[in-house]
Design a protein around this motif. Sequence first.
Motif, PDB file in Angstrom:
ATOM      1  N   PRO A  70      48.221  77.645  56.236  1.00 24.94           N
ATOM      2  CA  PRO A  70      49.160  76.682  56.841  1.00 24.94           C
ATOM      3  C   PRO A  70      48.834  75.232  56.506  1.00 24.94           C
ATOM      4  CG  PRO A  70      47.792  77.720  58.527  1.00 24.94           C
ATOM      5  CD  PRO A  70      47.572  78.474  57.269  1.00 24.94           C
ATOM      6  N   MET A  71      47.559  74.899  56.416  1.00 29.37           N
ATOM      7  CA  MET A  71      47.229  73.518  56.087  1.00 29.37           C
ATOM      8  C   MET A  71      47.542  73.207  54.625  1.00 29.37           C
ATOM      9  SD  MET A  71      43.822  71.209  56.529  1.00 29.37           S
ATOM     10  CE  MET A  71      43.913  69.532  55.868  1.00 29.37           C
ATOM     11  N   ALA A  72      47.251  74.155  53.728  1.00 33.74           N
ATOM     12  CA  ALA A  72      47.582  73.944  52.313  1.00 33.74           C
ATOM     13  C   ALA A  72      49.083  73.717  52.154  1.00 33.74           C
ATOM     14  CB  ALA A  72      47.126  75.147  51.485  1.00 33.74           C
ATOM     15  N   GLN A  73      49.894  74.474  52.911  1.00 35.20           N
ATOM     16  CA  GLN A  73      51.349  74.282  52.856  1.00 35.20           C
ATOM     17  C   GLN A  73      51.738  72.916  53.415  1.00 35.20           C
ATOM     18  OE1 GLN A  73      53.663  76.387  51.402  1.00 35.20           O
ATOM     19  NE2 GLN A  73      54.963  74.577  51.721  1.00 35.20           N
ATOM     20  N   ALA A  74      51.050  72.470  54.464  1.00 35.56           N
ATOM     21  CA  ALA A  74      51.336  71.154  55.048  1.00 35.56           C
ATOM     22  C   ALA A  74      51.010  70.042  54.053  1.00 35.56           C
ATOM     23  CB  ALA A  74      50.539  70.968  56.331  1.00 35.56           C
ATOM     24  N   ILE A  75      49.912  70.200  53.301  1.00 42.01           N
ATOM     25  CA  ILE A  75      49.555  69.201  52.285  1.00 42.01           C
ATOM     26  C   ILE A  75      50.610  69.184  51.190  1.00 42.01           C
ATOM     27  CG2 ILE A  75      47.841  68.542  50.551  1.00 42.01           C
ATOM     28  CD1 ILE A  75      45.719  69.931  52.318  1.00 42.01           C
ATOM     29  N   ARG A  76      51.031  70.370  50.774  1.00 42.61           N
ATOM     30  CA  ARG A  76      52.067  70.470  49.725  1.00 42.61           C
ATOM     31  C   ARG A  76      53.351  69.776  50.167  1.00 42.61           C
ATOM     32  NH1 ARG A  76      51.600  75.335  49.257  1.00 42.61           N
ATOM     33  NH2 ARG A  76      50.325  75.469  47.366  1.00 42.61           N
ATOM     34  N   ASP A  77      53.775  70.035  51.394  1.00 45.30           N
ATOM     35  CA  ASP A  77      55.005  69.409  51.907  1.00 45.30           C
ATOM     36  C   ASP A  77      54.855  67.894  51.998  1.00 45.30           C
ATOM     37  OD1 ASP A  77      56.059  71.935  52.137  1.00 45.30           O
ATOM     38  OD2 ASP A  77      55.674  72.117  54.295  1.00 45.30           O
ATOM     39  N   TYR A  78      53.673  67.456  52.409  1.00 44.56           N
ATOM     40  CA  TYR A  78      53.433  66.010  52.524  1.00 44.56           C
ATOM     41  C   TYR A  78      53.489  65.343  51.147  1.00 44.56           C
ATOM     42  CZ  TYR A  78      50.564  61.778  52.683  1.00 44.56           C
ATOM     43  OH  TYR A  78      50.083  60.490  52.522  1.00 44.56           O
ATOM     44  N   VAL A  79      52.825  65.938  50.172  1.00 44.52           N
ATOM     45  CA  VAL A  79      52.805  65.361  48.807  1.00 44.52           C
ATOM     46  C   VAL A  79      54.207  65.361  48.215  1.00 44.52           C
ATOM     47  CG1 VAL A  79      51.956  65.679  46.454  1.00 44.52           C
ATOM     48  CG2 VAL A  79      50.380  65.921  48.383  1.00 44.52           C
ATOM     49  N   ASP A  80      54.933  66.475  48.375  1.00 47.64           N
ATOM     50  CA  ASP A  80      56.306  66.555  47.835  1.00 47.64           C
ATOM     51  C   ASP A  80      57.213  65.522  48.512  1.00 47.64           C
ATOM     52  OD1 ASP A  80      55.471  68.593  46.243  1.00 47.64           O
ATOM     53  OD2 ASP A  80      56.332  70.208  47.471  1.00 47.64           O
ATOM     54  N   GLY A  81      56.988  65.269  49.786  1.00 49.57           N
ATOM     55  CA  GLY A  81      57.816  64.303  50.508  1.00 49.57           C
ATOM     56  C   GLY A  81      57.489  62.865  50.182  1.00 49.57           C
ATOM     57  N   GLN A  82      56.407  62.666  49.422  1.00 49.99           N
ATOM     58  CA  GLN A  82      56.001  61.304  49.055  1.00 49.99           C
ATOM     59  C   GLN A  82      56.353  60.961  47.605  1.00 49.99           C
ATOM     60  OE1 GLN A  82      54.313  58.747  50.837  1.00 49.99           O
ATOM     61  NE2 GLN A  82      54.945  59.933  52.627  1.00 49.99           N
ATOM     62  N   PRO A  84      57.955  59.221  44.595  1.00 50.18           N
ATOM     63  CA  PRO A  84      58.515  57.856  44.520  1.00 50.18           C
ATOM     64  C   PRO A  84      60.032  57.879  44.388  1.00 50.18           C
ATOM     65  CG  PRO A  84      57.348  58.433  42.499  1.00 50.18           C
ATOM     66  CD  PRO A  84      57.061  59.521  43.469  1.00 50.18           C
ATOM     67  N   GLY A  85      60.676  57.002  45.106  1.00 55.81           N
ATOM     68  CA  GLY A  85      62.132  56.899  45.058  1.00 55.81           C
ATOM     69  C   GLY A  85      62.554  55.453  45.184  1.00 55.81           C
ATOM     70  N   PHE A  86      63.833  55.260  45.385  1.00 59.93           N
ATOM     71  CA  PHE A  86      64.375  53.901  45.490  1.00 59.93           C
ATOM     72  C   PHE A  86      63.761  53.200  46.709  1.00 59.93           C
ATOM     73  CE2 PHE A  86      67.702  50.929  47.019  1.00 59.93           C
ATOM     74  CZ  PHE A  86      67.692  50.060  45.922  1.00 59.93           C
ATOM     75  N   GLN A  87      63.111  52.081  46.444  1.00 62.98           N
ATOM     76  CA  GLN A  87      62.470  51.258  47.465  1.00 62.98           C
ATOM     77  C   GLN A  87      61.447  52.061  48.290  1.00 62.98           C
ATOM     78  OE1 GLN A  87      65.593  49.446  49.797  1.00 62.98           O
ATOM     79  NE2 GLN A  87      65.755  47.718  48.398  1.00 62.98           N
ATOM     80  N   LYS A  88      60.769  53.005  47.624  1.00 66.88           N
ATOM     81  CA  LYS A  88      59.776  53.812  48.331  1.00 66.88           C
ATOM     82  C   LYS A  88      58.558  54.047  47.452  1.00 66.88           C
ATOM     83  CE  LYS A  88      58.992  58.382  50.302  1.00 66.88           C
ATOM     84  NZ  LYS A  88      59.518  59.735  50.495  1.00 66.88           N
ATOM     85  N   LYS A  89      57.397  53.673  47.967  1.00 67.76           N
ATOM     86  CA  LYS A  89      56.149  53.917  47.266  1.00 67.76           C
ATOM     87  C   LYS A  89      55.385  55.024  47.997  1.00 67.76           C
ATOM     88  CE  LYS A  89      55.163  49.404  45.225  1.00 67.76           C
ATOM     89  NZ  LYS A  89      54.180  48.282  45.186  1.00 67.76           N
ATOM     90  N   PRO A  90      54.840  55.973  47.247  1.00 70.83           N
ATOM     91  CA  PRO A  90      54.059  57.024  47.911  1.00 70.83           C
ATOM     92  C   PRO A  90      52.775  56.445  48.509  1.00 70.83           C
ATOM     93  CG  PRO A  90      53.882  57.228  45.520  1.00 70.83           C
ATOM     94  CD  PRO A  90      54.909  56.172  45.793  1.00 70.83           C
ATOM     95  N   GLU A  91      52.321  57.023  49.607  1.00 69.29           N
ATOM     96  CA  GLU A  91      51.077  56.582  50.222  1.00 69.29           C
ATOM     97  C   GLU A  91      49.902  56.885  49.291  1.00 69.29           C
ATOM     98  OE1 GLU A  91      50.628  58.432  54.009  1.00 69.29           O
ATOM     99  OE2 GLU A  91      52.518  57.633  54.808  1.00 69.29           O
ATOM    100  N   ALA A  92      48.841  56.071  49.428  1.00 71.07           N
ATOM    101  CA  ALA A  92      47.655  56.251  48.576  1.00 71.07           C
ATOM    102  C   ALA A  92      47.055  57.647  48.759  1.00 71.07           C
ATOM    103  CB  ALA A  92      46.615  55.181  48.910  1.00 71.07           C
ATOM    104  N   ALA A  93      47.090  58.151  50.002  1.00 75.70           N
ATOM    105  CA  ALA A  93      46.522  59.481  50.264  1.00 75.70           C
ATOM    106  C   ALA A  93      47.282  60.565  49.514  1.00 75.70           C
ATOM    107  CB  ALA A  93      46.556  59.772  51.768  1.00 75.70           C
TER     108      ALA A  93
END
Length: 421
Positions: A70-82, A84-93
């Motif tokens: 479950p945590m590996a899936q949570a990390i995957r979802d977090y990374v995918d949700g970050q 880069p898009g219009f006026q959006k920078k991914p977090e350093a983490a």
Amino acid sequence: MEQIDYGENRYEGTWQDKKLPIWARQCELEATMKAAGTARFKDLIKKARSKKAESNTKHGQTLLKTLIDPMAQAIRDYVDGQQPGFQKKPEAAAKILARLDYEVTALVTGKYVLDCISMQQTLNKASIRIGEALEMECRLEDFENQQRRYFRRLHKALENKRNYRHKRKVYNAKIKHFKIETETVWDKSRKLHVGKKCLELLRLSTNLVDFPLKTMGRNKTIYYVQATSKTTKKIEEFNELKEILFPEYLPMLTKPQDWKFPQKGGYLTPHARLKLVKKDSEGYMEELCNRVDEMPLVYESVNAIQRTPWKINAKVLDVVVSCWEKNNELGDLPPRNLDKFEPQKPHDIATNDIARKKYSIAYRKFCDWKANQESKIIQVVRIIRIAKVFQPEKYLYFPHQLDFRGRIYAVPMFLHPQYAD
């Protein structure tokens, strides 16, 4: 001659009262085995917590297995949700976690949290420690990419070592030796940021921990990492169940029950239930139960072996105890004073590279040898303890089991005819 306390009082009980019928003594002995097993189980947990290694306990390993996916899936979802898009920078983490294997990150985070789950650990301190561990994972990734063959040999040589600081020191020394190109060392702020994000993802995906705010003094509040009430209850229930399942199996005073069915034989009472075959598979056990009549020779053989009476040879026991207490390394007895074998540091260790390298190799070999000898010392003490306790008995019996290949083994621990000479 030094007098040693072998801890015979561990097994003291009414079973030693020879006025009782032998079957009653055996039943009392099995109750003592259960109590000793419970004490040992609790002691192992206590020692693991004192060494900040609770993840190595049975409940720690169980929790660790359940949190990784479950945590590996949570990390995957977090990374995918970050992304880069219009006026959006991914977090350093997110950039850092995207580099690492999600399951490894979950394992590192879960292991550290479980190691300190029963202690008062601040959120910031836990975050920095996890950040340091993930920084090392990034460095190892660069090491593997640039020196793949050597890295794999080194990793194999170190994988059974338990001292994390030593492993980290060796890896960093080799990274420096091979001049591996790695990113700049993380500062405290980055470690804190990445570690805190991992802890947050662990909390959201598993409900294993919470971060309560505690007041420290008049104007100081600090967040702590703490097991949730659900986790604490789960650990307590798990340990209450397991501690009764691992008695300290000892020799018997009476003949063991004959095996007539795969789930009934050996010890007399429910305090020390056994299965004929050491296998947890329900399908396997069901098949054994349905085919009892097909293997009469197996049952007859095991029963014949465990009906054989034994006795402690008092003269041999006296010789072993005497040699042990005099530190006489007779036969396979290990030395009791191990530190005298430690290699001496060269006087010029600070300036002589060759001498320093030779000492480092010799000291590492000594540490491995010492760990092996310490294990043997524990075995010898336990064997002598059990032999002393049972030496007055007229006969001893050893209940036996099969492994899944059909090999026959004595059940009691340490002292039995199949154990070390």
